[in-house]
Design an enzyme around this catalytic site. Structure first.
Site, PDB file in Angstrom:
ATOM      1  N   CYS A 117       0.837  -1.194   0.000  1.00 29.70           N
ATOM      2  CA  CYS A 117       0.000   0.000   0.000  1.00 29.70           C
ATOM      3  C   CYS A 117       0.879   1.254   0.000  1.00 29.70           C
ATOM      4  CB  CYS A 117      -0.906   0.011   1.229  1.00 29.70           C
ATOM      5  SG  CYS A 117      -1.970   1.483   1.309  1.00 29.70           S
ATOM      6  N   LYS A 157       1.866  -9.408  -0.242  1.00 34.94           N
ATOM      7  CA  LYS A 157       1.700  -8.501  -1.386  1.00 34.94           C
ATOM      8  C   LYS A 157       2.668  -7.342  -1.216  1.00 34.94           C
ATOM      9  CE  LYS A 157      -1.702  -6.159  -4.280  1.00 34.94           C
ATOM     10  NZ  LYS A 157      -0.987  -4.904  -4.521  1.00 34.94           N
ATOM     11  N   ASN A 188       0.816  -8.144 -10.833  1.00 33.30           N
ATOM     12  CA  ASN A 188      -0.228  -7.144 -10.616  1.00 33.30           C
ATOM     13  C   ASN A 188       0.200  -5.828 -11.257  1.00 33.30           C
ATOM     14  OD1 ASN A 188      -1.196  -5.082  -7.876  1.00 33.30           O
ATOM     15  ND2 ASN A 188      -2.594  -5.894  -9.391  1.00 33.30           N
ATOM     16  N   GLY A 189      -0.777  -5.124 -11.850  1.00 31.21           N
ATOM     17  CA  GLY A 189      -0.503  -3.798 -12.398  1.00 31.21           C
ATOM     18  C   GLY A 189      -0.888  -3.659 -13.854  1.00 31.21           C
ATOM     19  N   GLY A 235      -6.944  -5.332  -9.984  1.00 29.52           N
ATOM     20  CA  GLY A 235      -7.556  -4.410  -9.032  1.00 29.52           C
ATOM     21  C   GLY A 235      -8.459  -3.400  -9.689  1.00 29.52           C
TER      22      GLY A 235
END
Length: 331
Positions: free
Chosen positions: A100, A139, A200-201, A224
């Site tokens: 985050c 993560k 991810n991304g 996401g």
């Protein structure tokens, strides 16, 4: 794909997103084809769990296995206590947040800020893994900034500590969500560990999904923001990866029905007043890019009760569907 004892139906994961991946959205994305979905990030400070927001974040009622709880914090003992309490309450996988980028998280030496202190990272990983009888996952980002991309080092450390799967966002903390995700670091991570790795991304289409898998060699994909207002992206990607089939975009009528069911679930989960407020951002996402969306969004944002909100949302998509039918007839 397997995490601990849990065989996943596919290799697609819904990324945990604060304020988005509540129980109704997780259930929806699982129905739409996500193989696994983590809950919203939960603070490791158990003293803050008595709020209504925290209680909702800990609600996994009716959720398919494996139930995943993500915790964030920078103190090993607090992370241990949070992990133990969640495991005792029925969490089947504990996910540790070191990705985050939010200031309020990083300012507490949590989230992606932890990647600047590998000694502390090791302490947290080892302590949590030893403390709970369920699989622990991690993560993270590629690093704190472009000069300190240390994801490979932390990935090796995580594997040594007993972490059973990794998700790597292809940006540093300094990037926030700007620019394009890079996949070279994720590829390097995968080449250096044997445990499952989720890339991810910027995965926003079936073709991009296949590209990212090929570029990174990752075992799975974590999606996401691209699922916001478009939860069917999971079935589209699953179909394309399975046999190369490109699914048709859902009809306007199907989008309407998915959205209305989602709104009803939000109203039931949060209660009418809070549910109407939470639903507004989801309606905005469902309407994004569609005809007359700006005027619709303005009108629907004024709805203060569930009935009016549902009626306005239905009317807007009915009008879109009718307009599409007329175009089809004319063609």
């Amino acid at each position: 794909m397997k995490i601990g004892p849990y065989q996943l139906p596919n290799n697609l994961s819904l990324a945990p997103m604060a304020g988005v991946t509540d129980l109704p959205f997780r259930l929806l994305c699982r129905r739409m084809g996500a193989g696994i979905a983590a809950g919203e990030m939960l603070t490791s400070d158990v003293r803050l769990w008595h709020t209504e927001k925290s209680r909702r974040r800990m609600d996994h009622s009716g959720e398919a296995e494996p139930r995943v709880v993500q915790i964030a914090g920078g103190d090993p003992q607090m992370m241990v206590e949070a992990a133990q309490r969640n495991a005792d309450a029925g969490a089947q996988i504990i996910d540790l947040n070191m990705g985050c980028p939010a200031k309020k998280v990083c300012n507490k030496a949590a989230g992606s800020a932890l990647m600047r202190d590998e000694t502390l990272v090791r302490q947290i990983l080892e302590a949590v893994v030893k403390a709970v009888p369920v699989p622990v996952t991690l993560k993270m980002r590629t690093g704190w900034d472009s000069t300190t991309r240390n994801a490979v080092s932390i990935a090796r450390m995580a594997e040594d500590a007993g972490i059973q799967a990794l998700a790597v966002h292809g940006r540093t903390r300094a990037c926030m969500y700007q620019g394009n995700a890079e996949y070279e670091t994720i590829r390097a991570v995968k080449q250096n560990v044997a445990i499952p790795v989720f890339a991810n991304g910027d995965i926003d289409s079936p073709h991009k999904a296949k590209f990212v898998l090929e570029q990174t060699g990752a075992d799975g994909l974590m999606i996401g923001r691209s699922a916001q207002g478009r939860p069917w992206i999971f079935r589209e990607i699953a179909s394309y990866l399975r046999d190369g089939t490109v699914c048709d975009e859902p009809s306007i009528a199907e989008v309407r029905d998915i959205m209305l069911a989602h709104l009803r679930d939000l109203h039931a989960f949060y209660g009418e007043d809070a549910g109407v407020r939470v639903a507004r951002k989801h309606i905005d996402w469902y309407a994004k890019g569609r005809a007359s969306a700006h005027a619709f969004r303005h009108a629907v944002m004024l709805a203060t009760d569930a009935r009016s909100q549902l009626e306005q949302a239905r009317a807007y998509f009915d009008a879109l569907a009718n307009a599409q039918e007329q175009l089809n007839d004319a063609a």
